[in-house]
Design an enzyme around this catalytic site. Structure first.
Site, short mmCIF file in Angstrom:
data_model
loop_
_atom_site.label_atom_id
_atom_site.label_comp_id
_atom_site.label_asym_id
_atom_site.label_seq_id
_atom_site.Cartn_x
_atom_site.Cartn_y
_atom_site.Cartn_z
N ARG A 192 -11.68 1.14 14.63
CA ARG A 192 -11.62 1.77 13.25
C ARG A 192 -12.06 0.93 12.40
NH1 ARG A 192 -5.23 1.78 11.70
NH2 ARG A 192 -5.07 -0.35 11.32
N TYR A 226 12.54 31.51 7.12
CA TYR A 226 11.30 32.17 7.61
C TYR A 226 11.39 32.15 9.19
CZ TYR A 226 9.17 31.63 3.12
OH TYR A 226 8.74 31.61 1.73
N LYS A 267 0.91 -1.23 0.00
CA LYS A 267 0.16 -0.12 0.06
C LYS A 267 1.18 1.16 0.02
CE LYS A 267 -0.33 0.01 4.98
NZ LYS A 267 -1.28 -0.02 6.14
N MET A 287 9.05 25.09 2.00
CA MET A 287 8.45 24.12 1.06
C MET A 287 9.17 23.33 -0.03
SD MET A 287 5.10 24.88 -1.64
CE MET A 287 3.90 25.20 -0.43
#
Length: 368
Positions: A134, A262, A43, A310
């Protein structure tokens, strides 16, 4: 070490190399530990390593079946030419379940609604919630699901070929939650049999339980993280299969007192050289690791400084420096001193699973 070649154009940018020899070795070890069959869970694109390549390698080294979450993942394996049995266990009721029959994909069923939505001829693994609240049928609904499945089977609509569950605390061997999960699974199997069902495949253990809890193995174990070198139990030495590298885009000399990134969260305490790495949180570097993460440059660990952005991160190269174009090893198996996925997980207070599956698709991978 078997590493598939990357496209030539990727040689000057970031790249993610997958060591399929490591996947092969991990699969063989897990197959030896399992007392039944081994399902290779691929997966999330093979935990970020390339689903088809990991699947083929695992099937060649001891795995007999494949597992994924969504039907879309299963159909992608079929499109890649994989013919081994495939189980998909997380689908909405309105999924295109008819395609599962067309492409010979087995489907996990956690509820009556899912059972009723199946196409005729579906091979089914009934899914019991064994302690996570779940996915899987709640214990109070289990007997009704088993009776309905048996009726559908008698009418020729479906074939119940398996029964599955999942352990909540397998990463902590000996946790009482594991005994509870095993007991609930045993009860679920007795209930299914009392309803007339005879599932051939019974699977509860994932990687950690496959390595530490033989009582949970039954006829099959599902392993995913272990294939690519992650042992959630921390008990077994596996072989990490990923190496993430990138070239320095630029290098600059800065004075003491120069703020970086930043928010100016880091200020150079003395004159130093800073290198720009063209990878950021859009590529899967956890922003939470800012101020703690390290990379390997010219054989030495150097800190990433300032906030991970980013698209980029800044490395403090120190007095020895480096040059634009020098290779930076962001993570790898750790054999040469580079940071590992486990270290990145610790720096960002998460799991190795999240680190490796989060590596962005902008970075070219082997086997694609």
């Amino acid at each position: 070490m078997t590493v598939l070649a990357l496209p030539r154009l990727a040689a000057t940018g970031p790249r993610l190399d997958v060591d399929l020899d490591a996947v092969a070795a991990n699969t063989a070890l897990l197959a030896r530990r399992a007392t039944g069959e081994l399902m290779a869970v691929v997966k999330a694109d093979g935990f970020g390593h390339g689903a088809a390549a990991v699947a083929r390698t695992a099937l060649s080294h001891g795995a007999t079946r494949l597992g994924v979450t969504s039907l879309a993942e299963a159909l992608a394996l079929r499109a890649d030419g994989l013919t081994a049995p495939v189980l998909s266990w997380l689908n909405p009721v309105d999924a295109d379940l008819a395609s599962a029959v067309v492409h010979d994909v087995e489907i996990a069923v956690p509820s009556r609604a899912h059972l009723d939505a199946l196409a005729p001829g579906t091979a089914v693994h009934l899914h019991l919630d064994t302690g996570l609240a779940r996915d899987g049928a709640a214990p109070a609904e289990w007997a009704d699901l088993c009776r309905a499945a048996r009726l559908a089977e008698r009418r020729g609509r479906i074939r119940v070929v398996g029964l599955m569950g999942h352990l909540a605390c397998a990463d902590v061997p000996g946790d009482p939650g594991n005994a509870m999960g095993r007991a609930r699974f045993a009860w679920g199997l007795e209930t299914a049999r009392a309803c007339g069902l005879r599932p051939v495949h019974r699977h509860l253990a994932a990687t950690a339980a496959t390595l530490t809890d033989p009582l949970s193995h039954h006829t099959m174990s599902r392993v995913g993280a272990g294939l690519v070198g992650i042992d959630p139990s921390g008990t077994t030495r596996l072989h990490p299969a990923l190496t993430l590298t990138a070239p320095l885009v630029s290098v600059r000399r800065v004075h003491a007192g120069t703020p970086v990134g930043y928010g100016h969260t880091w200020v150079a305490p003395h004159p130093t050289e800073l290198g720009l790495v063209p990878l950021g949180y859009a590529d899967g570097l956890p922003r939470a690791a800012s101020g703690r993460a390290e990379v390997l440059v010219r054989g030495r660990r150097r800190p990433l400084v300032g906030r991970i952005s980013m698209d980029m991160a800044v490395v403090d190269l120190g007095a020895e420096g480096a040059e634009a174009g020098d290779e930076v090893t962001v993570l790898g198996p750790g054999r040469h001193g580079e940071p590992t996925a486990a270290e990145w997980a610790a720096w960002s207070d998460t799991l190795e699973h999240e680190v490796v599956t989060g590596l962005g698709l902008r970075t070219p991978r082997t086997g694609r």
